[in-house]
Design a protein around this motif. Structure first.
Motif, PDB file in Angstrom:
ATOM      1  N   ALA A   1     -28.200  25.834 -13.231  1.00  0.00           N
ATOM      2  CA  ALA A   1     -27.641  27.164 -12.993  1.00  0.00           C
ATOM      3  C   ALA A   1     -28.512  27.957 -12.027  1.00  0.00           C
ATOM      4  O   ALA A   1     -28.010  28.676 -11.159  1.00  0.00           O
ATOM      5  CB  ALA A   1     -27.495  27.907 -14.313  1.00  0.00           C
ATOM      6  N   ALA A   2     -29.840  27.816 -12.172  1.00  0.00           N
ATOM      7  CA  ALA A   2     -30.751  28.529 -11.271  1.00  0.00           C
ATOM      8  C   ALA A   2     -30.588  28.060  -9.833  1.00  0.00           C
ATOM      9  O   ALA A   2     -30.651  28.866  -8.893  1.00  0.00           O
ATOM     10  CB  ALA A   2     -32.198  28.332 -11.740  1.00  0.00           C
ATOM     11  N   LEU A   3     -30.346  26.767  -9.641  1.00  0.00           N
ATOM     12  CA  LEU A   3     -30.158  26.246  -8.292  1.00  0.00           C
ATOM     13  C   LEU A   3     -28.836  26.727  -7.696  1.00  0.00           C
ATOM     14  O   LEU A   3     -28.773  27.135  -6.531  1.00  0.00           O
ATOM     15  CB  LEU A   3     -30.194  24.717  -8.321  1.00  0.00           C
ATOM     16  CG  LEU A   3     -30.041  23.992  -6.989  1.00  0.00           C
ATOM     17  CD1 LEU A   3     -31.138  24.382  -6.010  1.00  0.00           C
ATOM     18  CD2 LEU A   3     -30.037  22.470  -7.202  1.00  0.00           C
ATOM     19  N   ALA A   4     -27.780  26.708  -8.499  1.00  0.00           N
ATOM     20  CA  ALA A   4     -26.456  27.089  -8.002  1.00  0.00           C
ATOM     21  C   ALA A   4     -26.418  28.532  -7.516  1.00  0.00           C
ATOM     22  O   ALA A   4     -25.737  28.852  -6.542  1.00  0.00           O
ATOM     23  CB  ALA A   4     -25.410  26.861  -9.082  1.00  0.00           C
TER      24      ALA A   4
ATOM     25  N   VAL B   1     -24.102  21.043  -3.043  1.00  0.00           N
ATOM     26  CA  VAL B   1     -23.251  19.862  -3.150  1.00  0.00           C
ATOM     27  C   VAL B   1     -23.332  19.389  -4.599  1.00  0.00           C
ATOM     28  O   VAL B   1     -24.416  19.222  -5.152  1.00  0.00           O
ATOM     29  CB  VAL B   1     -23.682  18.755  -2.177  1.00  0.00           C
ATOM     30  CG1 VAL B   1     -23.355  19.138  -0.758  1.00  0.00           C
ATOM     31  CG2 VAL B   1     -25.165  18.441  -2.288  1.00  0.00           C
ATOM     32  N   PHE B   2     -22.174  19.182  -5.208  1.00  0.00           N
ATOM     33  CA  PHE B   2     -22.119  18.883  -6.638  1.00  0.00           C
ATOM     34  C   PHE B   2     -21.124  17.779  -6.910  1.00  0.00           C
ATOM     35  O   PHE B   2     -20.021  17.762  -6.355  1.00  0.00           O
ATOM     36  CB  PHE B   2     -21.720  20.140  -7.418  1.00  0.00           C
ATOM     37  CG  PHE B   2     -21.414  19.873  -8.872  1.00  0.00           C
ATOM     38  CD1 PHE B   2     -22.437  19.670  -9.789  1.00  0.00           C
ATOM     39  CD2 PHE B   2     -20.109  19.831  -9.327  1.00  0.00           C
ATOM     40  CE1 PHE B   2     -22.160  19.415 -11.129  1.00  0.00           C
ATOM     41  CE2 PHE B   2     -19.812  19.588 -10.665  1.00  0.00           C
ATOM     42  CZ  PHE B   2     -20.840  19.378 -11.576  1.00  0.00           C
ATOM     43  N   THR B   3     -21.509  16.872  -7.773  1.00  0.00           N
ATOM     44  CA  THR B   3     -20.592  15.880  -8.329  1.00  0.00           C
ATOM     45  C   THR B   3     -20.659  15.997  -9.841  1.00  0.00           C
ATOM     46  O   THR B   3     -21.749  15.977 -10.432  1.00  0.00           O
ATOM     47  CB  THR B   3     -20.976  14.454  -7.904  1.00  0.00           C
ATOM     48  OG1 THR B   3     -20.902  14.348  -6.481  1.00  0.00           O
ATOM     49  CG2 THR B   3     -20.040  13.431  -8.524  1.00  0.00           C
TER      50      THR B   3
ATOM     51  N   ALA C   1     -20.954  30.774  -9.111  1.00  0.00           N
ATOM     52  CA  ALA C   1     -22.362  31.150  -8.950  1.00  0.00           C
ATOM     53  C   ALA C   1     -22.759  31.206  -7.479  1.00  0.00           C
ATOM     54  O   ALA C   1     -23.633  31.988  -7.096  1.00  0.00           O
ATOM     55  CB  ALA C   1     -23.251  30.151  -9.694  1.00  0.00           C
ATOM     56  N   ALA C   2     -22.108  30.380  -6.645  1.00  0.00           N
ATOM     57  CA  ALA C   2     -22.480  30.301  -5.233  1.00  0.00           C
ATOM     58  C   ALA C   2     -22.017  31.502  -4.429  1.00  0.00           C
ATOM     59  O   ALA C   2     -22.406  31.650  -3.260  1.00  0.00           O
ATOM     60  CB  ALA C   2     -21.906  29.022  -4.621  1.00  0.00           C
ATOM     61  N   THR C   3     -21.210  32.366  -5.014  1.00  0.00           N
ATOM     62  CA  THR C   3     -20.691  33.504  -4.244  1.00  0.00           C
ATOM     63  C   THR C   3     -21.754  34.566  -3.987  1.00  0.00           C
ATOM     64  O   THR C   3     -21.569  35.424  -3.119  1.00  0.00           O
ATOM     65  CB  THR C   3     -19.509  34.166  -4.983  1.00  0.00           C
ATOM     66  OG1 THR C   3     -19.945  34.651  -6.266  1.00  0.00           O
ATOM     67  CG2 THR C   3     -18.370  33.170  -5.185  1.00  0.00           C
TER      68      THR C   3
ATOM     69  N   LYS D   1     -22.812  30.805  -0.359  1.00  0.00           N
ATOM     70  CA  LYS D   1     -23.239  29.453   0.001  1.00  0.00           C
ATOM     71  C   LYS D   1     -22.047  28.597   0.423  1.00  0.00           C
ATOM     72  O   LYS D   1     -20.939  28.757  -0.076  1.00  0.00           O
ATOM     73  CB  LYS D   1     -23.881  28.760  -1.211  1.00  0.00           C
ATOM     74  CG  LYS D   1     -25.158  29.375  -1.734  1.00  0.00           C
ATOM     75  CD  LYS D   1     -25.602  28.603  -2.973  1.00  0.00           C
ATOM     76  CE  LYS D   1     -26.868  29.201  -3.561  1.00  0.00           C
ATOM     77  NZ  LYS D   1     -26.640  30.569  -4.068  1.00  0.00           N
ATOM     78  N   HIS D   2     -22.303  27.683   1.307  1.00  0.00           N
ATOM     79  CA  HIS D   2     -21.343  26.605   1.541  1.00  0.00           C
ATOM     80  C   HIS D   2     -21.310  25.741   0.275  1.00  0.00           C
ATOM     81  O   HIS D   2     -22.356  25.498  -0.346  1.00  0.00           O
ATOM     82  CB  HIS D   2     -21.765  25.747   2.730  1.00  0.00           C
ATOM     83  CG  HIS D   2     -21.784  26.492   4.036  1.00  0.00           C
ATOM     84  ND1 HIS D   2     -20.886  26.245   5.046  1.00  0.00           N
ATOM     85  CD2 HIS D   2     -22.598  27.477   4.490  1.00  0.00           C
ATOM     86  CE1 HIS D   2     -21.138  27.027   6.065  1.00  0.00           C
ATOM     87  NE2 HIS D   2     -22.178  27.799   5.758  1.00  0.00           N
ATOM     88  N   VAL D   3     -20.157  25.235  -0.089  1.00  0.00           N
ATOM     89  CA  VAL D   3     -20.018  24.450  -1.314  1.00  0.00           C
ATOM     90  C   VAL D   3     -19.171  23.216  -1.049  1.00  0.00           C
ATOM     91  O   VAL D   3     -18.118  23.298  -0.409  1.00  0.00           O
ATOM     92  CB  VAL D   3     -19.366  25.288  -2.442  1.00  0.00           C
ATOM     93  CG1 VAL D   3     -19.207  24.447  -3.710  1.00  0.00           C
ATOM     94  CG2 VAL D   3     -20.192  26.533  -2.745  1.00  0.00           C
TER      95      VAL D   3
END
Length: 495
Positions: A226-229, A238-240, A252-254, A258-260
């Motif tokens: 969560a801290a990274l996101a 980048v997430f899988t 969280a990236a908003t 961030k690019h996601v």
């Protein structure tokens, strides 16, 4: 012949394995640890730090320092040479990497060893791509007065979060394009399987990776992940993983827009037409789900079979499932290894109970596997359900276990509509000996990848990813490189 048991005992002995930040091996601020246990028997393999937001701050700062510092001076040819050295180092350490994956998350050793072409191919493919990055000269509306062009630049610090079901390939799919484009990486592996990722960091460091270009923070998804996101110092995530977690990461990236890129869950259809080659289709359709004990996002868990051949086909799939060998991953004749954890095994067992309760018929399996040789581990029999309807939970929800739901169909129009009636769109399979049928179905199915008379084929040069709730963005191919690059327009007054 390799003595995998002896090598396993030498590889992991229960000791502490630190995480990797700015080229140094660290214990983590809190001092807390996570136990890494072998899902095949419950043995303690090692402990790793339970990293938190403070550790993530340090990792992101290291990645930013490297991105702005010496790493930014590396030429494309130097990044290419580095990736080629890493590929050579992976080749030299391949058996240890595969054994680590097998011990940490249960994938049978023969399957992990068989991934060498894909993983080494990825490293060498992205090495080749490193020297192909280019912009364009654009003919604008002011010829002779204003010169305009574009350049492609690395996006910056990449936060990567991977699941536990394929640590080697999952890591390289995130790290290699970042190195090729000149980005830096903070990688958070799953708390269920962190050991191989730490080994990867060590191999890359020894191959000459500069400090801070790759940082690995082990920890819980709810803390370190969560801290990274949401970290303001991260330019791209980048997430899988699961769709629910992907949605949380996107929200969280908003914070700093961030690019996601998200590669998420699936409930993939496999369509077996009446003219299919049954001898070919049965093992492929079965292993589209049973490979890696069903712990694969692209599992073809909805098996649509033409009514004319349905009964014979499903009898043969059930026989195939019943003859698969369940065992520990380090046994070379194992077909079905353990489930990653007791929690995941319990979740799958819930679906094994739900199927018959909703009216499905068990054609094969249907229970936990609990022979004396499997004590201490988490095992589920490869299971095939018949008499399934589209509204049953086993046909709608991603199980992430070795469970097939068989669904008969009558017409191609009908099966297309039913196959697409899902929020997911990751993959699909089609079996037909008629080229026209295969083409028509492939174009009508809503999925990121469609395999015809095959399944599971993944190659570095071919893009992979989902549509709908299975995510967005692509991994593999030249499309993947674009995910790590920004475009800058440059205007020069030449008058």
């Amino acid at each position: 012949m390799t003595d995998w048991k002896a090598r396993a005992a030498a590889l992991y002995d229960g000791s502490f394995r630190p995480m990797f930040i700015d080229g140094a091996w660290c214990k983590g601020r809190s001092g807390k640890v996570i136990e890494a246990r072998n899902p095949a028997n419950g043995d303690l393999l090692a402990t790793v730090p339970q990293g938190d937001a403070v550790d993530m701050d340090a990792a992101v700062a290291a990645a930013r320092k490297a991105f702005l510092g010496p790493w930014s001076k590396f030429t494309p040819f130097e990044r290419q040479a580095l990736l080629l050295r890493i590929a050579e180092a992976f080749e030299q350490n391949w058996e240890d990497l595969c054994l680590s994956d097998t011990l940490d998350m249960g994938m049978p050793i023969q399957r992990t060893l068989g991934n060498s072409r894909r993983v080494l191919g990825m490293l060498r493919f992205y090495a080749g791509q490193a020297v192909t990055i280019h912009g364009q000269t654009i003919q604008n509306s002011f010829p002779g007065e204003i010169y305009s062009s574009t350049v492609r630049e690395p996006i910056g610090v990449v936060g990567a979060i991977i699941p536990w079901n394929a640590p080697i390939a999952g890591s390289i799919w995130k790290i290699a394009p970042a190195i090729a484009t000149g980005c830096t990486v903070v990688l958070k592996p799953s708390e269920e399987a962190s050991l191989t990722v730490l080994m990867i960091a060590k191999i890359m460091q020894e191959a000459g990776l500069p400090d801070g270009v790759l940082n690995v923070v082990t920890g819980l998804g709810t803390e370190a992940g969560a801290a990274l996101a949401q970290h303001p110092g991260v330019d791209k995530i980048v997430f899988t993983g699961s769709t629910a977690t992907g949605q949380a990461i996107a929200r969280a990236a908003t914070g700093n827009l961030k690019h996601v890129s998200l590669e998420l869950g699936g409930k993939s259809p496999v369509i077996v037409c009446r003219d299919a080659d049954i001898d070919q289709a049965v093992p492929v359709a079965a292993m589209s789900v049973f490979a890696n004990s069903g712990q694969i996002c692209i599992a073809g868990s909805r098996l649509f079979v033409a009514r004319e051949i349905h009964d014979e086909f499903m009898r043969r799939v059930a026989d195939y499932a019943s003859n698969l060998k369940i065992g520990q991953g380090i046994e070379t004749d194992t077909d079905i290894g353990p489930i990653i954890s007791a929690r995941q095994a319990d979740r799958i067992a819930g679906y094994l109970a739900a199927g018959p309760n909703e009216g499905a018929k068990v054609l094969a399996g249907g229970n936990r596997a609990d022979s004396p040789a499997l004590q201490g581990g988490h095992y589920i029999q490869p299971t095939v359900f018949g008499d399934v309807t589209d509204d049953m939970s086993i046909a709608r929800e991603e199980i992430f276990g070795p469970v097939i739901s068989a669904l008969p169909f009558d017409t191609l129009d009908e099966v297309v509509e039913r196959a697409n009636a899902t929020p997911y769109g990751l993959a699909a399979g089609i079996f037909s000996t008629h080229l026209g049928t295969a083409h028509k179905l492939a174009h009508r199915i809503k999925a990121g990848s469609v395999w015809v008379n095959m399944y599971h084929a993944i190659d570095p040069v071919v893009p992979f990813g989902g549509v709908k709730m299975s995510g967005y963005g692509r991994e593999g191919g030249i499309e993947h490189m674009q995910e790590y690059l920004d475009t800058k327009a440059i205007w020069i007054n030449t008058d």
